[in-house]
Design a protein around this motif. Structure first.
Motif, PDB file in Angstrom:
ATOM      1  N   GLY A  97      -1.325  96.397  28.420  1.00 34.79           N
ATOM      2  CA  GLY A  97      -0.657  95.343  29.179  1.00 34.79           C
ATOM      3  C   GLY A  97       0.263  95.874  30.263  1.00 34.79           C
ATOM      4  N   ASN A  98       0.550  95.004  31.210  1.00 34.32           N
ATOM      5  CA  ASN A  98       1.474  95.369  32.282  1.00 34.32           C
ATOM      6  C   ASN A  98       2.895  95.474  31.735  1.00 34.32           C
ATOM      7  OD1 ASN A  98      -0.637  95.455  34.067  1.00 34.32           O
ATOM      8  ND2 ASN A  98      -0.406  93.309  34.674  1.00 34.32           N
ATOM      9  N   CYS A  99       3.743  96.110  32.501  1.00 32.07           N
ATOM     10  CA  CYS A  99       5.059  96.518  32.022  1.00 32.07           C
ATOM     11  C   CYS A  99       6.077  95.384  32.151  1.00 32.07           C
ATOM     12  CB  CYS A  99       5.500  97.742  32.803  1.00 32.07           C
ATOM     13  SG  CYS A  99       6.992  98.474  32.143  1.00 32.07           S
ATOM     14  N   GLY A 156      -0.379 100.955  28.308  1.00 30.67           N
ATOM     15  CA  GLY A 156       0.273 100.144  29.339  1.00 30.67           C
ATOM     16  C   GLY A 156      -0.592 100.103  30.586  1.00 30.67           C
ATOM     17  N   CYS A 157      -0.405  99.036  31.373  1.00 32.55           N
ATOM     18  CA  CYS A 157      -1.120  98.977  32.652  1.00 32.55           C
ATOM     19  C   CYS A 157      -0.070  98.971  33.769  1.00 32.55           C
ATOM     20  CB  CYS A 157      -2.083  97.776  32.661  1.00 32.55           C
ATOM     21  SG  CYS A 157      -3.390  97.899  33.917  1.00 32.55           S
ATOM     22  N   CYS A 158      -0.238  98.142  34.778  1.00 32.16           N
ATOM     23  CA  CYS A 158       0.615  98.209  35.968  1.00 32.16           C
ATOM     24  C   CYS A 158       2.104  98.300  35.620  1.00 32.16           C
ATOM     25  CB  CYS A 158       0.385  96.995  36.856  1.00 32.16           C
ATOM     26  SG  CYS A 158      -1.320  96.851  37.400  1.00 32.16           S
ATOM     27  N   GLY A 159       2.788  99.217  36.254  1.00 32.60           N
ATOM     28  CA  GLY A 159       4.230  99.367  36.087  1.00 32.60           C
ATOM     29  C   GLY A 159       4.646 100.300  34.964  1.00 32.60           C
ATOM     30  N   ASN A 169      -6.774  94.293  29.345  1.00 26.90           N
ATOM     31  CA  ASN A 169      -5.842  95.124  30.100  1.00 26.90           C
ATOM     32  C   ASN A 169      -5.353  94.336  31.303  1.00 26.90           C
ATOM     33  OD1 ASN A 169      -8.423  95.687  31.665  1.00 26.90           O
ATOM     34  ND2 ASN A 169      -7.015  96.946  32.842  1.00 26.90           N
ATOM     35  N   CYS A 170      -4.264  94.809  31.882  1.00 28.68           N
ATOM     36  CA  CYS A 170      -3.684  94.232  33.094  1.00 28.68           C
ATOM     37  C   CYS A 170      -3.376  92.747  32.880  1.00 28.68           C
ATOM     38  CB  CYS A 170      -4.593  94.480  34.294  1.00 28.68           C
ATOM     39  SG  CYS A 170      -3.647  94.582  35.842  1.00 28.68           S
ATOM     40  N   GLY A 171      -4.034  91.842  33.572  1.00 29.63           N
ATOM     41  CA  GLY A 171      -3.772  90.421  33.403  1.00 29.63           C
ATOM     42  C   GLY A 171      -2.475  90.015  34.073  1.00 29.63           C
TER      43      GLY A 171
HETATM   44 ZN   LIG Z   1      -2.741  96.601  35.702  1.00 33.18          ZN
END
Ligand SMILES: [Zn+2]
Length: 337
Positions: free
Chosen positions: A241-243, A279-282, A213-215
């Motif tokens: 994953g991030n956006c 999804g992660c950040c964004g 996740n994230c990264g």
């Molecule tokens: Zn994130």
């Protein structure tokens, strides 16, 4: 054979599950201030946390993560809330549970557990036993509030993952874990995606699912995903994953992903063998809704290459694990337990 649990049951029923989007990004959009602990909103603004979960469920999420990422005593201490770890985590799980239970379909409540922020001995001062105890304390609250699974995420250290996995077993929760491969295709502590599953595969019945996740950006995490599904093709792999592609605006990171881009990310994640995709950040509810449609309308394609991923959703921002070399042996050593 693994003991049945809500997550494995739903995976068996649906094949592929959609996890939710960003917690932090969406809470900032609702007024959370930089430096403020999101977990405190479980106490002071529970209606906003209900709305976050509800919006994700309405967008099609099969799994929602509790607002408890920083819910260990080490993290809550920074906000003078380490005297109520159990209650804070219980509340976080109850809030998510209340939304899941009135959804028109089965929704999994995943008890989010992030890093303590402390380094373990010998790199830092925290003993392995203290790490296990901290995660036990948090997870007891999550379990009491109705979490279906301990969702250990954004991890960098193999020892800390093992400590959290052992805590889940002690508390009696099934568990998953994901690493954040943000440093030249590996975690900050040098863990390689292909080695992640081995970190805690022998703890209890083993993890229900393992992943990333994230990264960095969405293309980068799909490269980590390819490494993981190549190493363990039959295992259940998570990608959250991030956006899109991170763009640095001064000290701030902005994610450029649009809903169509995140739909393509979801299709590529499926092509690459992920069984739990989020999804992660964004990642907003609009992005998540596009991912839901993409997964519902998915038609199988061949496993993608990195070049095809870059063609479809944009450039890598980082090296891949294979490009960065090294064997990650510092993190691969096994702890006696
Ligand atoms: Zn994130």
């Amino acid at each position: 054979m693994r003991t049945a649990n809500a997550l494995t049951d739903l995976l068996a029923e649906k094949g592929v599950l959609l996890a939710d989007g960003a917690t932090g990004t969406n809470l900032f959009a609702m007024g959370l201030e930089a430096g403020e602990a999101p977990e405190l909103w479980n106490e002071t603004a529970p209606e906003k946390i209900v709305k976050l979960h509800q919006d994700f469920v309405d967008a099609g999420a099969d799994i929602i993560l509790t607002n408890s990422f920083g819910g260990t005593r080490q993290r809550l201490k920074l906000h003078k809330a380490d005297d109520r770890v159990f209650d804070m985590n219980k509340r976080a799980a109850e809030i998510a549970r209340s939304v899941a239970d009135k959804a028109p379909r089965k929704v999994i409540v995943a008890g989010s557990v992030g890093p303590t922020g402390e380094l373990l001995i010998p790199l830092g001062a925290m003993s392995y036993e203290d790490a296990v105890a901290a995660f036990v304390e948090q997870m007891e609250g999550l379990k009491a509030g109705g979490a279906d699974v301990a969702w250990i995420e954004t991890m960098s250290s193999g020892d800390e993952i093992r400590a959290a996995a052992e805590a889940a077993v002690k508390v009696g929760l099934p568990y998953t874990y994901t690493g954040s491969f943000d440093t030249a295709g590996k975690t900050m502590m040098g863990l390689d995606p292909k080695d992640l599953r081995g970190v805690a595969s022998d703890v209890g019945e083993g993890p229900v699912a393992v992943g990333a996740n994230c990264g960095v950006g969405a293309p980068d995490i799909l490269s980590s995903l390819l490494d993981m599904t190549a190493a363990d093709p039959d295992a259940i792999t998570i990608v959250k994953g991030n956006c899109g592609i991170p763009e640095y605006r001064g000290a701030e990171i902005h994610y450029s992903g649009t809903p169509p881009l995140m739909a393509e990310y979801a299709r590529l994640a499926r092509d690459a063998g992920a069984r739990i995709i989020g999804g992660c950040c964004g990642t907003s509810c609009d992005h998540l809704a596009a991912m839901r449609t993409a997964l519902d309308e998915y038609t199988p394609r061949p496993r993608p290459t990195i070049d095809e991923i870059v063609d479809k959703i944009g450039p890598l921002r980082n090296k891949t694990a294979s490009e960065s070399g090294g064997d990650g042996s510092r993190e691969r050593r096994r702890r006696r337990s």
